[in-house]
Enzyme design. Structure first.
Site, mmCIF file in Angstrom:
data_model
loop_
_atom_site.group_PDB
_atom_site.id
_atom_site.type_symbol
_atom_site.label_atom_id
_atom_site.label_comp_id
_atom_site.label_asym_id
_atom_site.label_seq_id
_atom_site.Cartn_x
_atom_site.Cartn_y
_atom_site.Cartn_z
ATOM 1 N N TYR A 142 0.902 -1.319 0.041
ATOM 2 C CA TYR A 142 -0.132 -0.177 -0.015
ATOM 3 C C TYR A 142 0.924 1.361 0.005
ATOM 4 O O TYR A 142 0.383 2.249 -0.111
ATOM 5 C CB TYR A 142 -1.033 0.201 1.231
ATOM 6 C CG TYR A 142 -2.115 -1.045 1.169
ATOM 7 C CD1 TYR A 142 -2.108 -2.068 0.129
ATOM 8 C CD2 TYR A 142 -3.264 -1.150 2.092
ATOM 9 C CE1 TYR A 142 -3.284 -2.900 0.037
ATOM 10 C CE2 TYR A 142 -4.209 -2.006 1.942
ATOM 11 C CZ TYR A 142 -4.166 -2.799 0.853
ATOM 12 O OH TYR A 142 -5.176 -3.825 1.015
ATOM 13 N N LYS A 191 2.750 -15.613 2.668
ATOM 14 C CA LYS A 191 2.817 -16.326 1.548
ATOM 15 C C LYS A 191 4.199 -16.853 1.111
ATOM 16 O O LYS A 191 4.935 -16.507 0.055
ATOM 17 C CB LYS A 191 2.250 -15.693 0.355
ATOM 18 C CG LYS A 191 1.933 -16.249 -0.954
ATOM 19 C CD LYS A 191 0.745 -17.382 -0.854
ATOM 20 C CE LYS A 191 0.498 -18.206 -2.120
ATOM 21 N NZ LYS A 191 -0.516 -19.386 -2.003
ATOM 22 N N ASP A 223 -3.592 -18.433 1.807
ATOM 23 C CA ASP A 223 -4.571 -19.040 1.230
ATOM 24 C C ASP A 223 -5.384 -20.096 2.191
ATOM 25 O O ASP A 223 -6.524 -19.922 2.423
ATOM 26 C CB ASP A 223 -4.367 -19.395 -0.062
ATOM 27 C CG ASP A 223 -3.118 -20.206 -0.040
ATOM 28 O OD1 ASP A 223 -2.336 -20.030 0.936
ATOM 29 O OD2 ASP A 223 -2.742 -20.824 -1.191
ATOM 30 N N ASP A 247 -5.748 -6.364 5.713
ATOM 31 C CA ASP A 247 -6.826 -5.734 5.291
ATOM 32 C C ASP A 247 -7.788 -6.729 4.817
ATOM 33 O O ASP A 247 -9.109 -6.820 5.310
ATOM 34 C CB ASP A 247 -6.441 -4.896 4.067
ATOM 35 C CG ASP A 247 -7.540 -4.019 3.587
ATOM 36 O OD1 ASP A 247 -8.480 -3.919 4.175
ATOM 37 O OD2 ASP A 247 -7.518 -3.572 2.438
ATOM 38 N N ASP A 251 -11.428 -8.328 7.067
ATOM 39 C CA ASP A 251 -13.219 -8.090 6.526
ATOM 40 C C ASP A 251 -13.791 -9.624 6.884
ATOM 41 O O ASP A 251 -14.721 -9.705 7.129
ATOM 42 C CB ASP A 251 -13.042 -7.712 5.156
ATOM 43 C CG ASP A 251 -13.330 -6.316 4.751
ATOM 44 O OD1 ASP A 251 -12.832 -5.572 5.784
ATOM 45 O OD2 ASP A 251 -13.695 -5.956 3.899
HETATM 46 C C1 IPM Z 1 -9.355 -0.633 5.974
HETATM 47 C C2 IPM Z 1 -9.881 -0.141 4.702
HETATM 48 C C3 IPM Z 1 -8.502 0.713 4.299
HETATM 49 C C4 IPM Z 1 -7.504 -0.042 4.086
HETATM 50 C C5 IPM Z 1 -9.042 1.693 2.978
HETATM 51 C C6 IPM Z 1 -10.159 2.357 2.805
HETATM 52 C C7 IPM Z 1 -7.788 2.382 2.286
HETATM 53 O O1 IPM Z 1 -10.006 -1.018 3.601
HETATM 54 O O2 IPM Z 1 -8.967 0.091 6.857
HETATM 55 O O3 IPM Z 1 -9.246 -1.980 6.187
HETATM 56 O O4 IPM Z 1 -7.310 -0.619 3.205
HETATM 57 O O5 IPM Z 1 -6.920 -0.091 4.842
HETATM 58 MG MG MG Z 2 -10.189 -2.946 4.529
#
Ligand code: IPM
Ligand code: MG
Length: 352
Positions: A142, A191, A223, A247, A251
């Site tokens: 990133y 990985k 994975d 990241d 989620d």
């Molecule tokens: C998170 C979000 C951010 C990230 C985005 C909005 C840049 O997805 O905080 O997880 O990738 O860190």
């Molecule tokens: Mg995120």
């Protein structure tokens, strides 16, 4: 106590959930005689609309001079076609790196009383979900070199995943320390069967492990980790991983606990300063409808209070959340209820 809080409401559902978080903090302020001096700061798309920049210098300066930063969410379709260096997300990345917040703690805990909201089978969640993702936040792909261009008439683009040993060591230490105050089980998600950067992570973590003999360190390819998280999330205690894998799997982790609207995060750097934000995004599809679940921002305020040393106030909010989940009334749609965002918050306020 007086605390200076920089508040970045951001975009999409950001403003409406942050307002709910602030209502909870107000109630805490009354009850414990605290003062939260909140300064609204522009960030993300909201900042682009006013200043043309996703993170104006003034915003960063106010954040630096605060005791903590509370952030809603940034981004949305309105800013999708802006050149990548000016997008709302770049503002968030610049904030994290400008404040030196290299550790992102993303706890995934399932509330017993709302386990039906989890998409996983009852016999899987029965075993419990209680782990934390320690995500590296200011390095890797990133922040690496990137380029878009044309070579011999063919378009190309690349993004570089690069870590040096110092970046890995400092996040590794945080992860071992986190494991020491939990169940002393640390899994590095990487990985290493393909990436050189992952091999360096393993080398550095192996060295660090000598300083933490009580911690059981293991490695898992990302994975496989994605699969294990839905097969048996109870096997995890602390996961340490790079920026991009953290990241992605956070989620996944949030959904396991019932809803992406549940999980908070703390971005910290080693002192008591931090930025607190939900792990979810700006959810433009439900923005402005007063139906978003504000749990993640409220839990983020809990993490903030803990870092500010206000354990009692933090516990008060957490207990209120547990009571509301146990009662099972006035839950938002994502948790199977039909309450609005503020009805849910009002229910929490009753228990503070
Ligand atoms: C998170 C979000 C951010 C990230 C985005 C909005 C840049 O997805 O905080 O997880 O990738 O860190
Ligand atoms: Mg995120």
């Amino acid at each position: 106590m007086d605390f200076k809080i920089a508040v970045i409401k951001g975009d999409g559902v950001g403003p409406e959930i942050v307002d709910e978080g602030l209502k909870v903090l107000d109630k805490i302020a009354q009850k414990y005689n605290h003062k939260f001096e909140c300064t609204n700061v522009l960030g993300g798309g909201a900042a682009i609309d006013v200043t043309g920049e996703p993170l104006p210098k003034e915003s960063l300066d106010i954040c630096k001079a605060s005791d903590a930063v509370l952030l809603g969410a940034v981004g949305g379709p309105k800013w999708d076609n802006i050149e990548s260096s000016k997008r709302p997300e770049k503002g968030l990345l610049a904030l994290r790196s400008g404040l030196g917040l290299f550790v992102n703690l993303r706890p995934a805990t399932m509330h017993e009383s709302i386990k039906e909201a989890s998409p996983l089978r009852a016999d899987i969640v029965e075993k419990g979900v209680d782990f934390v993702v320690v995500r590296e936040l200011t390095g890797g792909i990133y922040f690496g070199e990137r380029k878009t261009g044309v070579e011999n008439g063919v378009e190309f683009a690349y993004d570089v995943e690069k870590y040096d040993e110092n970046e890995i060591r400092r996040i590794g230490k945080k992860a071992f320390e986190t494991a020491m105050i939990r169940n002393k089980k640390l899994t590095c998600v990487d990985k290493a069967n393909v990436l050189d950067s992952s091999k360096l992570w393993r080398k550095v973590l192996n060295e660090l492990a000598k300083d933490y003999p009580e911690v059981e360190l293991s490695y898992m390819y990302v994975d496989n980790a994605a699969m294990q998280l839905v097969k048996d999330p109870s096997q995890f205690d602390v996961i340490v991983t790079n920026n991009i894998f953290g990241d992605i799997i956070s989620d996944e982790a949030s959904m396991i606990t019932g809803s992406i609207g549940m999980l908070p995060s703390a971005s910290v750097r080693g002192d008591d300063f931090g930025m607190y934000e939900p792990i979810h995004g700006s959810a433009p599809d439900i923005a402005g409808k007063n139906i978003a679940n504000p749990t993640a921002i409220i839990q983020s305020s809990v993490m903030m209070l803990r870092y500010l040393g206000e354990q009692e106030a933090a516990a008060k909010i957490e207990n209120a959340l547990v009571k509301v989940f146990e009662k099972g009334e006035n839950l938002t749609g994502d948790l199977g209820g039909n309450a609005t965002t503020d009805e849910f918050t009002n229910e929490i306020l009753k228990y503070i």
